[in-house]
Each structure stands twice: as C-alpha cells, then as structure tokens.
Design a protein around this motif. Structure first.
Motif, PDB file in Angstrom:
ATOM      1  N   VAL A 118       0.855  -1.178   0.000  1.00  0.00           N
ATOM      2  CA  VAL A 118       0.000   0.000   0.000  1.00  0.00           C
ATOM      3  C   VAL A 118       0.898   1.236   0.000  1.00  0.00           C
ATOM      4  N   ASP A 119       0.637   2.135  -0.942  1.00  0.00           N
ATOM      5  CA  ASP A 119       1.343   3.415  -0.934  1.00  0.00           C
ATOM      6  C   ASP A 119       0.310   4.527  -0.786  1.00  0.00           C
ATOM      7  N   ASP A 120       0.650   5.747  -1.160  1.00  0.00           N
ATOM      8  CA  ASP A 120      -0.256   6.868  -0.932  1.00  0.00           C
ATOM      9  C   ASP A 120      -1.408   6.947  -1.915  1.00  0.00           C
ATOM     10  N   THR A 121      -1.436   6.036  -2.887  1.00  0.00           N
ATOM     11  CA  THR A 121      -2.527   6.089  -3.875  1.00  0.00           C
ATOM     12  C   THR A 121      -3.256   4.772  -4.093  1.00  0.00           C
ATOM     13  N   ALA A 122      -2.595   3.627  -3.853  1.00  0.00           N
ATOM     14  CA  ALA A 122      -3.233   2.360  -4.230  1.00  0.00           C
ATOM     15  C   ALA A 122      -2.704   1.187  -3.423  1.00  0.00           C
ATOM     16  N   VAL A 123      -3.469   0.101  -3.478  1.00  0.00           N
ATOM     17  CA  VAL A 123      -3.019  -1.227  -3.056  1.00  0.00           C
ATOM     18  C   VAL A 123      -2.621  -1.963  -4.327  1.00  0.00           C
ATOM     19  N   PHE A 124      -1.421  -2.515  -4.368  1.00  0.00           N
ATOM     20  CA  PHE A 124      -0.942  -3.107  -5.616  1.00  0.00           C
ATOM     21  C   PHE A 124       0.046  -4.230  -5.320  1.00  0.00           C
ATOM     22  N   SER A 125       0.400  -4.962  -6.382  1.00  0.00           N
ATOM     23  CA  SER A 125       1.347  -6.059  -6.261  1.00  0.00           C
ATOM     24  C   SER A 125       2.075  -6.244  -7.581  1.00  0.00           C
ATOM     25  N   GLY A 130       1.088  -8.134 -12.241  1.00  0.00           N
ATOM     26  CA  GLY A 130       0.880  -6.723 -11.940  1.00  0.00           C
ATOM     27  C   GLY A 130      -0.541  -6.251 -12.092  1.00  0.00           C
ATOM     28  N   THR A 131      -1.522  -7.156 -12.228  1.00  0.00           N
ATOM     29  CA  THR A 131      -2.911  -6.750 -12.483  1.00  0.00           C
ATOM     30  C   THR A 131      -3.624  -6.235 -11.237  1.00  0.00           C
ATOM     31  N   LEU A 132      -3.097  -6.522 -10.047  1.00  0.00           N
ATOM     32  CA  LEU A 132      -3.725  -6.007  -8.835  1.00  0.00           C
ATOM     33  C   LEU A 132      -3.323  -4.546  -8.654  1.00  0.00           C
ATOM     34  N   TYR A 133      -4.306  -3.664  -8.752  1.00  0.00           N
ATOM     35  CA  TYR A 133      -4.061  -2.236  -8.536  1.00  0.00           C
ATOM     36  C   TYR A 133      -5.392  -1.595  -8.166  1.00  0.00           C
ATOM     37  N   LEU A 134      -5.579  -1.346  -6.880  1.00  0.00           N
ATOM     38  CA  LEU A 134      -6.820  -0.794  -6.362  1.00  0.00           C
ATOM     39  C   LEU A 134      -6.544   0.578  -5.760  1.00  0.00           C
ATOM     40  N   LYS A 135      -7.069   1.626  -6.379  1.00  0.00           N
ATOM     41  CA  LYS A 135      -6.858   2.972  -5.867  1.00  0.00           C
ATOM     42  C   LYS A 135      -7.641   3.188  -4.574  1.00  0.00           C
ATOM     43  N   HIS A 136      -7.101   4.045  -3.717  1.00  0.00           N
ATOM     44  CA  HIS A 136      -7.781   4.347  -2.455  1.00  0.00           C
ATOM     45  C   HIS A 136      -7.731   5.852  -2.193  1.00  0.00           C
ATOM     46  N   ASP A 137      -8.385   6.252  -1.085  1.00  0.00           N
ATOM     47  CA  ASP A 137      -8.492   7.668  -0.742  1.00  0.00           C
ATOM     48  C   ASP A 137      -7.860   7.992   0.613  1.00  0.00           C
ATOM     49  N   VAL A 144      -2.364  -2.564   5.748  1.00  0.00           N
ATOM     50  CA  VAL A 144      -3.139  -3.258   4.726  1.00  0.00           C
ATOM     51  C   VAL A 144      -3.262  -4.717   5.133  1.00  0.00           C
ATOM     52  N   THR A 145      -4.480  -5.231   5.071  1.00  0.00           N
ATOM     53  CA  THR A 145      -4.746  -6.629   5.419  1.00  0.00           C
ATOM     54  C   THR A 145      -5.593  -7.236   4.309  1.00  0.00           C
ATOM     55  N   SER A 146      -5.253  -8.464   3.910  1.00  0.00           N
ATOM     56  CA  SER A 146      -5.972  -9.124   2.825  1.00  0.00           C
ATOM     57  C   SER A 146      -7.107  -9.975   3.364  1.00  0.00           C
ATOM     58  N   GLY A 147      -8.170 -10.072   2.538  1.00  0.00           N
ATOM     59  CA  GLY A 147      -9.277 -10.957   2.853  1.00  0.00           C
ATOM     60  C   GLY A 147      -9.339 -12.078   1.844  1.00  0.00           C
ATOM     61  N   GLU A 148     -10.515 -12.237   1.186  1.00  0.00           N
ATOM     62  CA  GLU A 148     -10.677 -13.239   0.140  1.00  0.00           C
ATOM     63  C   GLU A 148     -11.069 -12.558  -1.162  1.00  0.00           C
ATOM     64  N   GLY A 149     -10.824 -13.225  -2.269  1.00  0.00           N
ATOM     65  CA  GLY A 149     -11.262 -12.695  -3.555  1.00  0.00           C
ATOM     66  C   GLY A 149     -10.683 -11.332  -3.853  1.00  0.00           C
ATOM     67  N   PHE A 150      -9.446 -11.117  -3.465  1.00  0.00           N
ATOM     68  CA  PHE A 150      -8.764  -9.838  -3.672  1.00  0.00           C
ATOM     69  C   PHE A 150      -9.490  -8.686  -2.963  1.00  0.00           C
ATOM     70  N   ASP A 151      -9.930  -8.971  -1.728  1.00  0.00           N
ATOM     71  CA  ASP A 151     -10.481  -7.946  -0.845  1.00  0.00           C
ATOM     72  C   ASP A 151      -9.381  -7.470   0.096  1.00  0.00           C
ATOM     73  N   LYS A 165     -11.756  -6.043  -5.750  1.00  0.00           N
ATOM     74  CA  LYS A 165     -11.863  -6.127  -7.208  1.00  0.00           C
ATOM     75  C   LYS A 165     -13.311  -6.309  -7.659  1.00  0.00           C
ATOM     76  N   SER A 166     -14.147  -6.867  -6.752  1.00  0.00           N
ATOM     77  CA  SER A 166     -15.495  -7.251  -7.180  1.00  0.00           C
ATOM     78  C   SER A 166     -16.607  -6.681  -6.322  1.00  0.00           C
ATOM     79  N   LYS A 167     -16.275  -5.958  -5.246  1.00  0.00           N
ATOM     80  CA  LYS A 167     -17.317  -5.468  -4.344  1.00  0.00           C
ATOM     81  C   LYS A 167     -17.246  -3.956  -4.218  1.00  0.00           C
ATOM     82  N   VAL A 168     -18.275  -3.401  -3.600  1.00  0.00           N
ATOM     83  CA  VAL A 168     -18.378  -1.959  -3.434  1.00  0.00           C
ATOM     84  C   VAL A 168     -17.382  -1.481  -2.395  1.00  0.00           C
ATOM     85  N   THR A 169     -16.687  -0.409  -2.695  1.00  0.00           N
ATOM     86  CA  THR A 169     -15.739   0.174  -1.754  1.00  0.00           C
ATOM     87  C   THR A 169     -16.485   0.788  -0.573  1.00  0.00           C
TER      88      THR A 169
END
Length: 753
Positions: A118-125, A130-137, A144-151, A165-169
C-alpha cells in the motif's frame, strides 16, 4: 526444545540391551537401562539481519512463496541481504523492481503467498502479472490486510477503507480511537479492527460496520479458533468474538507483559513484547530474548515464513528462527566442527574471547586457569567417541590434546606437577601476574602455576578413560601420566607442591587439611571423594601398592570413607565457631565441586578396590544425584548412569542435550523480570526458581555454574564457549554407556554409528 510439532516434544525411551560395543560384564550390569532412540527432532537457531540506520522504523515482515523476505519500513521496502547462522546479514533497500523504489510504500501484507503493498494512492502487487491495482483515498495509509477474492482493508491509523476487485468500496473510522491492527476472519467473512480502546468488525457481505467491545490499552490481536486474543500493555485478554465478552481473567503470567504483537501460527499463540518474543505451549512457554535470537528485544511484528521459519521483526532488525530437523548425532557433528574450527589452542580446548558483538571472526583464543580441566573433559568425550565409533578423526583429536596435556608436565621444572596452561613468551604479562605465570627454561615459552584440585581430578578422569578404552600407544601414555601425577601427590604427602616448594591453594588432600574442616563443609567430602578415586585409578592401571596402601590408610585411619559417604543433604554453612577458611568455603553451594565430584566418580566407582566399597560408592553417587535432580544437568544424569542404576533421569539428560542452544556466544540474558516463573525463597543451594529454565533461555555456562542463575549482564557477545566440555562430553559418554542410541531414521530400526 522450541518445537512447533508436538510429535517431537518427547524423547522416545525404550528398554533394550546395550550395544555390542560393550563387554559382556558391562552389558549384564546395565541390561535393563533405559535407552533414548535418537530420532530426528526440530532444532531451533536464529539467523539475524541488522538494520544499519537506527532512524529507520520497521513495521511488518513477510516471506513470499519464493522464500524472499521483505520488510515494510519508513524508508520503503527492505529485503534481507546475506545472513546465516552466527553471521548476521543486513536489511537493505529492495531495488529488484525499480518502480517499487519510486513509490511511497508504507505498508504490506501477503495474499496467496504473494507480496501486496500500500502506498499513498493504491493497493498493488507485482504478482499476478501486476494486475492487482486498487486505488484508495487514504494518502497516509500504512496498514493493509488481505481478505478473500482480492479484498483488502487499509488504514492510516484514524480511518478505514475497504477495497475489492469485485465489491463496493467502503470507508469509515473508529470514533475517538486510534486504529492499531486489522485482521480477517475467513469463517465469518469479516475484517476485525482493533483500536486502543475498542474492537469492531466489518462484514464484507453486508458492508455493516459495528463496535463489539470497549476496553483500554489494547495493542495487538489475533484469532485463536473463535476467540480473540487481545494484547495489552499489561498482558492479554481472551474474548469471545461472537459476544464480545471477556472470557476469564486478564492473563499476566508471561515472560513479558507489555505486548506489541499477537499472532496465531500453526495453532499456537506467539507474542511480541518490549522484552522479546514468546510462544505458548500446552506445557509451558518458549522465550526468545536477547541477541542469541534477536537484533533487539522490542518486537514489532511476527509472521510465519513459507519455509516454516518464524520471522520476528524488532525495532533494530529481523530475527529469523529456523527449525531444522536433526538428531543428537547431527548436533554432535556440528559441535565437533565448532570445536576444531575455532576452539583448539595448542591442543587445548579453549574459549574464543574479545569478540566484537558476537562476530566469531573477530575473536582470539585465550588461555584459562582451567585449560587442563576443560581439555580433559573434551579429551574424555573424544575417547568415548572413539570407543563408540572407531573414528580416526576422534583418535587424532585425542593425540593432539594429549600432546598438550603431556607438555603441561614437561614445560615446568617441578617433577610430576601439571601446569595450568602455557603460552608463547611475550604474549602474557608475566611481571603483572607473578603468582601464576612463570618463565620456562625455554625463553620462547611461559607456563602457568598454582594448579588446583579441579585440574588434577580432570587429568585422572580423562587418563583413566583413555587407559581403559584405548588399544594403542595412547593407553601407555595415559598410564604414564596417571603415575606421574599421583607419584607427585603421594611423594608430597598428598599435596600438589608448586615451583616455590609450597602446596598450591587448592591442591590439598592431606588429612591435616581435609579433616580440619567441619563435616558439613563440602570441601571435606569432595577432597576425600576425589583423592580416593584418584588413588584407585592409579592402582588399577599401575598395580603399584603405594596407591592402594595410601587409599586404605586414608579410609581406615583418617575417616575418608566416612567423609565421602557424608549425606549431601547435610552439606551446609560452617558453624559460628568454625575457622574463617571453613566459613568462606561454605558460604553457599559450590557448583564447581559438583563438577569435581562427578568427574571423579568415574574412577571412584569403576576402579573400586572391592564390591563392598563399590556398593558404598554407588550409594554416595546416587545420594549426590538426588540433590542435583532439580538442575536437570545433562552430565550429572549421564555420569550417574555409570553405576548401572536405571533411575537417572534420562529424559532430563536428553532434554538438556536437545534444548542446548547451537549458539554458544555469551550474550546478555535477563529472566528475573519474568512473570511465568515461580521464585522460591533464598537458600543455600542458590536455587532461585521452582523449575530450572531451558539451556537456550539462560546464559551460556559450563557444568561448574549455577543452572538457576537468571541473569547475565555485561560483556554482551564478547566470548564463545567451546562445546567440547559443555555438550560433547555428556553426549559421547551417554553413547558409550549405551543410554543414548545412535541416530535412527524415522520408522527404521536402531542404527549404530
């Protein structure tokens, strides 16, 4: 043994006959002895990685599926460089992915055994192409803690944000609280959030967020089955996660109570604290404290490596606790190399001193007042090794040490007198230690005088074992030295007489000296026991009547048999009307005397003049062993087995051998602060706790020290002891006596080595 697998917690003890390497007489006498089957167990040791910049803050550590270790820090992502057992590595900037070094990464976790940042803009790997890239605010996010299904759930310490990747922020915060940690519960599909004063959870199905309990001074938490284990500044709590109710009382009987991290690893609870890390077992606690295990004692995070190791991140670096499957024989092989690599000085078994913070390549070999004693104990161990294995290496080790022992006699001008040590001229300041150090006739060499009784009994023990078990020129050389030393003692009226014509301070077995001590003073008993064993050994191998006559004179006319049979339980302080010397000798229990007793029992029991005496000696030895049992001392238990008694705490002897740390550096150790140990009242034996701590949780020490000493402070990491006398002697003696078997592969029959 710090052992994640309960299968290996117990020694496998069987009742079988001895190895055919023993004589028929020996086999008959101990045919019902218990034997430890040397199956593999998990031996732990540490690989340490230092963080050179003390201003860098370290927060999390993980290992990925490739065995790569990364650390989240205030300076970005670090990784391990170099590092092996006894050779610390470093934590360095990870430059593997150039884009990663340019990002303001403040936190990390693992998901599917891959690193996620996790950096100042996103969660990524960098995994998953390199397809995991979730922007945050949350530009200041560092959790940062992982759940299931890339949560994922992230936090900046004040606010929370759920990313998927698949649910509402979702985003929210803990009202009037500071967020300390985040967990994911796979069963309930919830993220749990720990604040300093509260516990809440977020349901990833309903997006519902609710507080479940209030409290105070929370620091870390983990799930243990359905319970939440919550660390605090004064212990930990167990809370029912479904009801939010505390179960039972606050748990404070721990090695350290200021908890900094809690983790459940393979069903066992691990705690980080401001005073090291520890793991709870069903039958106790494993405590990792000090530089034997960790770069520093303030623990920031604990995780399990994909290779089975435990990663313990401290504020100054990383301690990787490795669990390696080995047998006692494997451990012996490591220790044999340790001794030969850096603990042989002119053939002596010596310590490595002047280490720079445990750096074994920075030390030097040092002389000791007890060079003779430590060497004879190593020498005897190699004799037993040779008797068991026929090893040519062991035989050569014996020859080299025997060369040094013989020179102890020849380098000084006193007939039959063994020096304490010797060294090259110019490397010892003889003028500033004129009592001990003397110039020899050879201007290139100096020798150390004032030899004591513990040296003498060590000589006779090793030479007796060698004379009995060797079938080569070493047998004759050993007998010559037995006769040489004991002729000096008998010729000088049972004193060791130094270069100045005077008895040494401690080399005194004359009745006028021995019997001037009150009966309860230990020196009266130990000197009587030792000299009878020494005289018996000399008679057994030389056949000279002067030794037998002197021994019987001492026993029949001077009470030495009565002295050596005096019950150990009655050894105590000298009475008020005793002389000052006796009072000084009996201020407390003398653990050096224990070493002298047991080393001397080899000659006392094995070479008894007759069966009546042998039976008495056996009684005296077992009486002594009974007093020593709380120490769980490996050597005392193994040496008691030479009497043929099947009750000598074999399980405790094996415990000592397995629990002994691989690292023999004299790191500082503290245990007196621990709340999990039961202290007892001050006593003559200086036993401080109800149960002795494992060897890997206390200071490095030889057999002549108090096993109940809790702390060792000063000279942190400045010396490495040799395993030659500390570990190899009890192991190889146990092998020779047949109570420790050769290595056995799991599921296979006993295998002689």
């Amino acid at each position: 043994m710090k052992n994640p697998n309960p299968f290996f917690l117990f020694a496998i003890i069987t009742v079988i006959s001895l190895s055919c390497t023993h004589t028929e007489k020996e086999t008959d006498s101990v045919a019902a002895m218990p034997v430890y089957d040397d199956v593999p167990y998990l031996q732990d040791y540490a690989i340490k990685y230092d963080c050179e910049d003390e201003n860098t803050t370290l927060s999390k550590v993980f290992m990925d599926r490739n065995g790569v270790i990364q650390v989240a820090s205030s300076e970005g992502i670090l990784r391990t460089h170099d590092g092996q057992f006894l050779y610390p590595g470093q934590l360095v900037k990870d430059k593997t992915y150039r884009p990663l070094t340019d990002k303001n990464v403040k936190g990390m976790c693992v998901y599917q055994e891959q690193f996620v940042y996790v950096d100042d803009t996103a969660v990524f790997s960098n995994a998953w192409a390199g397809t995991l890239y979730l922007k945050h605010d949350l530009p200041k996010a560092y959790m940062v803690t992982s759940g299931e299904g890339f949560d994922f759930m992230i936090s900046d310490g004040a606010s929370l944000e759920f990313l998927s990747k698949s649910k509402v922020t979702w985003n929210g915060e803990l009202m009037d609280d500071t967020i300390k940690d985040i967990l994911y519960d796979k069963t309930g599909k919830k993220f749990w959030v720990l604040g300093e004063k509260s516990v809440a959870n977020f349901d990833t199905v309903t997006n519902e967020f609710k507080t479940t309990m209030q409290g105070d001074a929370f620091t870390a938490f983990a799930f243990n089955n359905s319970d939440l284990i919550i660390g605090t500044s004064s212990g930990y709590l167990v809370v029912d996660s479904s009801s939010g109710k505390q179960i039972g009382d606050r748990h404070i009987e721990l090695p350290a109570t200021e908890i900094t991290d809690v983790e459940t690893i393979d069903g066992q609870l691990w705690f980080g604290s401001t005073q090291g890390a520890f793991k709870l077992r069903e039958d106790g606690i494993d405590y990792y404290y000090g530089k034997r295990w960790l770069p520093s004692n303030r623990v920031e995070h604990i995780s399990k490596g994909t290779d089975g190791s435990i990663l313990i991140l401290t504020n100054n670096g990383l301690g990787q606790i490795v669990f390696e499957k080995m047998t006692l024989f494997d451990k012996a092989q490591y220790y044999e190399k340790q001794v030969r690599d850096r603990h042989i000085r002119y053939g002596f078994n010596a310590s490595l001193v002047d280490l720079d913070n445990g750096d074994i390549d920075s030390g030097r070999l040092s002389d000791s007042d007890n060079d003779g004693l430590w060497t004879t104990m190593y020498l005897a161990g190699e004799v037993f090794r040779y008797a068991v294995t026929g090893s040519e290496e062991a035989l050569q080790n014996c020859r080299e040490s025997m060369d040094a022992m013989e020179r102890l006699f020849s380098i000084n001008p006193v007939p039959g007198f063994p020096s304490r040590s010797f060294d090259r001229s110019g490397y010892i300041d003889v003028l500033h230690d004129p009592e001990r150090w003397q110039n020899s006739s050879d201007p290139e060499w100096d020798w150390k005088a004032t030899t004591s009784s513990d040296e003498a009994i060590g000589h006779i023990f090793a030479y007796g074992a060698m004379a009995e078990l060797m079938d080569n020129e070493l047998k004759d050389r050993a007998i010559i030295l037995i006769d040489t030393l004991m002729s000096h003692v008998v010729r000088n009226d049972l004193y060791m007489v130094d270069y100045d014509g005077k008895p040494t301070t401690w080399g005194r077995w004359n009745p006028e000296y021995v019997n001037s001590r009150p009966k309860m003073v230990g020196d009266r008993k130990i000197n009587s026991s030792n000299i009878i064993g020494m005289l018996q050994t000399a008679y057994h191998f030389t056949g000279k009547e002067k030794y037998k006559e002197k021994a019987f004179d001492l026993m029949e006319n001077h009470g030495y048999l009565e002295n050596l049979m005096y019950p150990m339980a009655k050894v105590a302080n000298a009475p008020d009307d005793a002389d000052d010397w006796s009072k000084m000798l009996s201020e407390s229990w003398n653990h050096s005397d224990d070493e002298m007793y047991f080393v001397g029992y080899w000659g006392l029991y094995n070479y008894a003049f007759n069966d009546t005496l042998k039976a008495k000696y056996k009684k005296a030895i077992i009486d002594h062993w009974e007093i020593e049992r709380p120490e769980k001392e490996g050597l005392w238990n193994i040496m008691t087995a030479l009497t043929g008694t099947p009750e000598f705490d074999l399980d405790e002897a094996v415990w000592y051998l397995r629990e002994h740390p691989m690292d023999l550096i004299t790191w500082d150790i503290e245990n007196s602060h621990r709340k999990d140990i039961v202290m007892i009242a001050p006593n003559f034996r200086e036993q401080t706790t109800r149960e002795v701590l494992p060897p890997d949780e206390r200071r490095i020490q030889r057999h002549n020290a108090n096993m109940f000493q809790l702390d060792k402070l000063g000279g942190d990491g400045t010396e490495e002891y040799s395993a030659g006398d500390i570990w190899l002697l009890p192991y190889w003696m146990g092998r020779y006596l047949g109570v420790i078997g050769g290595p056995v592969h799991e599921g296979k029959a006993r295998k002689a080595m």
